[in-house]
Design a protein around this motif. Structure first.
Motif, PDB file in Angstrom:
ATOM      1  N   LYS A 171      -1.167  -1.480  11.214  1.00  7.51           N
ATOM      2  CA  LYS A 171      -2.314  -2.236  10.717  1.00  7.51           C
ATOM      3  C   LYS A 171      -3.599  -1.489  11.051  1.00  7.51           C
ATOM      4  N   SER A 172      -4.534  -1.527  10.120  1.00  8.30           N
ATOM      5  CA  SER A 172      -5.808  -0.844  10.311  1.00  8.30           C
ATOM      6  C   SER A 172      -6.970  -1.777   9.988  1.00  8.30           C
ATOM      7  N   PHE A 173      -8.145  -1.348  10.434  1.00  6.92           N
ATOM      8  CA  PHE A 173      -9.382  -2.076  10.160  1.00  6.92           C
ATOM      9  C   PHE A 173      -9.268  -3.533  10.607  1.00  6.92           C
ATOM     10  N   LYS A 174      -8.851  -3.676  11.864  1.00  7.55           N
ATOM     11  CA  LYS A 174      -8.734  -4.993  12.503  1.00  7.55           C
ATOM     12  C   LYS A 174      -7.832  -5.929  11.703  1.00  7.55           C
ATOM     13  N   GLY A 175      -6.739  -5.375  11.202  1.00  9.01           N
ATOM     14  CA  GLY A 175      -5.746  -6.187  10.516  1.00  9.01           C
ATOM     15  C   GLY A 175      -6.007  -6.433   9.050  1.00  9.01           C
ATOM     16  N   LYS A 176      -7.073  -5.864   8.509  1.00  2.00           N
ATOM     17  CA  LYS A 176      -7.355  -6.068   7.085  1.00  2.00           C
ATOM     18  C   LYS A 176      -6.335  -5.378   6.188  1.00  2.00           C
ATOM     19  N   MET A 177      -5.748  -4.300   6.689  1.00  2.00           N
ATOM     20  CA  MET A 177      -4.752  -3.558   5.915  1.00  2.00           C
ATOM     21  C   MET A 177      -3.456  -3.479   6.703  1.00  2.00           C
ATOM     22  N   THR A 178      -2.355  -3.798   6.048  1.00  2.00           N
ATOM     23  CA  THR A 178      -1.030  -3.635   6.630  1.00  2.00           C
ATOM     24  C   THR A 178      -0.270  -2.623   5.790  1.00  2.00           C
ATOM     25  N   THR A 181       0.840  -1.175   0.000  1.00  2.00           N
ATOM     26  CA  THR A 181       0.000   0.000   0.000  1.00  2.00           C
ATOM     27  C   THR A 181       0.875   1.224   0.000  1.00  2.00           C
ATOM     28  N   PRO A 192     -10.509  -2.444   1.701  1.00  2.00           N
ATOM     29  CA  PRO A 192     -11.447  -3.572   1.761  1.00  2.00           C
ATOM     30  C   PRO A 192     -12.415  -3.451   2.940  1.00  2.00           C
ATOM     31  N   ILE A 193     -13.183  -2.365   2.943  1.00  2.00           N
ATOM     32  CA  ILE A 193     -14.093  -2.098   4.054  1.00  2.00           C
ATOM     33  C   ILE A 193     -15.427  -1.605   3.519  1.00  2.00           C
ATOM     34  N   GLN A 202     -17.636  -0.546   8.769  1.00  2.00           N
ATOM     35  CA  GLN A 202     -16.255  -0.705   9.221  1.00  2.00           C
ATOM     36  C   GLN A 202     -15.527   0.632   9.258  1.00  2.00           C
TER      37      GLN A 202
END
Length: 310
Positions: free
Chosen positions: A258-265, A3, A182-183, A187
């Motif tokens: 990490k954001s969105f409970k680990g969905k994005m690193t 990203t 991916p939210i 979210q």
């Protein structure tokens, strides 16, 4: 997943049609040159404050902001109720950097982040690229700026028409890279609510000056993957000394969040710093080697939302 720069926002937002009308363009020069007439009285302090901080950065001892000398400022509100502004630095019509400024409770402003490069957050070019990748038509589409803090910012794209002619659900794309997040709306709202009442990190002194700065050559943040094999490297004891040593030794320090409970690193290269009077430290991050934008974010915020790796 790779990203680019990640930031998100929310609370009250500004809906902007894809025509990207910028509204009043507020100009003020960064090196003491004459200001234009101001359109609104409440803008005077904001524009003057932006000039003061811009002058400090333009004369940063590491030379990173040399292009800001002689540049002028264009200030755009990030949305009603957000009490924050995107301030772009321009030479002619070319963007050379940006600042994001928040209103401070009780009066005054906070410098929340800043950066150098031609693609500031919420760039219309990045937005149009994101829409193309999503396969949407610009017809009847609305893009809404969402900004909470430097590691939580996005465009919310709604009302776009897909290739089959159907009206699409909301899409969220990164405010810096245009990459799709991916939210869904729920979210995003949850992440925004969690961060909404946090303290605003940044420069709160209207007359703050830069006391030291350093920079190193850009490098690929994915050239090594220490966050997969090693424990985090703490800089808490003495962030300035640790960063100075890393730059002097050309050590490749990386920052991971990490954001969105680990969905994005998100992974960035640490490429420099600015130390301001009062001890406020900003760390510069690159999303890729020779990235088109280099962001400076408060070290205190970075330490609270992620980890460093050596």
């Amino acid at each position: 997943m790779r990203t680019s720069w990640k930031i998100a926002t929310a609370a009250t937002v500004l809906a902007v049609m894809l025509s990207m009308s910028s509204g009043t363009d507020a100009r003020i020069y960064a090196t003491g040159q004459a200001m234009t007439t101001l359109d609104k009285e409440q803008d005077v302090t904001l524009k003057e404050q932006a000039r003061l901080w811009a002058e400090q950065l333009a004369n940063s001892p590491d030379g990173a902001f040399a292009e800001w000398k002689g540049a002028w400022v264009s200030a755009t509100a990030l949305g009603p109720g957000t009490h924050s502004w995107l301030v772009m630095m321009k030479r002619g019509q070319n963007v050379v950097g940006y600042m994001i400024v928040y209103a401070k409770d009780g009066g005054g402003y906070v410098l929340g982040e800043y950066g150098i490069g031609e693609y500031p957050p919420f760039s219309s070019a990045i937005l149009k690229s994101a829409i193309t990748r999503l396969g949407l038509s610009e017809t009847s589409m609305k893009a809404t700026r969402l900004y909470i803090h430097p590691l939580l910012a996005a465009w919310q794209i709604s009302g776009g028409i897909a290739g089959n002619g159907s009206i699409t659900e909301n899409h969220y794309t990164d405010a810096y890279s245009g990459e799709q997040l991916p939210i869904d709306a729920g979210q995003w709202a949850a992440a925004a609510a969690q961060a909404a009442n946090a303290d605003k990190h940044g420069i709160k002194n209207a007359h703050a000056s830069i006391s030291s700065a350093g920079a190193m050559a850009s490098f690929d943040p994915y050239g090594r993957l220490p966050w997969l094999t090693q424990s985090p490297y703490s800089i808490a004891a003495d962030p300035l000394s640790i960063l100075s040593d890393a730059l002097r030794d050309n050590s490749e320090l990386r920052y991971v969040s990490k954001s969105f409970k680990g969905k994005m690193t998100y992974v960035w290269s640490v490429t420099g710093y600015s130390e301001w009077s009062g001890g406020e430290l900003f760390i510069s991050l690159d999303s890729e080697e020779n990235a088109p934008i280099r962001r400076y974010i408060p070290a205190s915020l970075l330490q609270s939302l992620g980890s460093f790796y050596l």
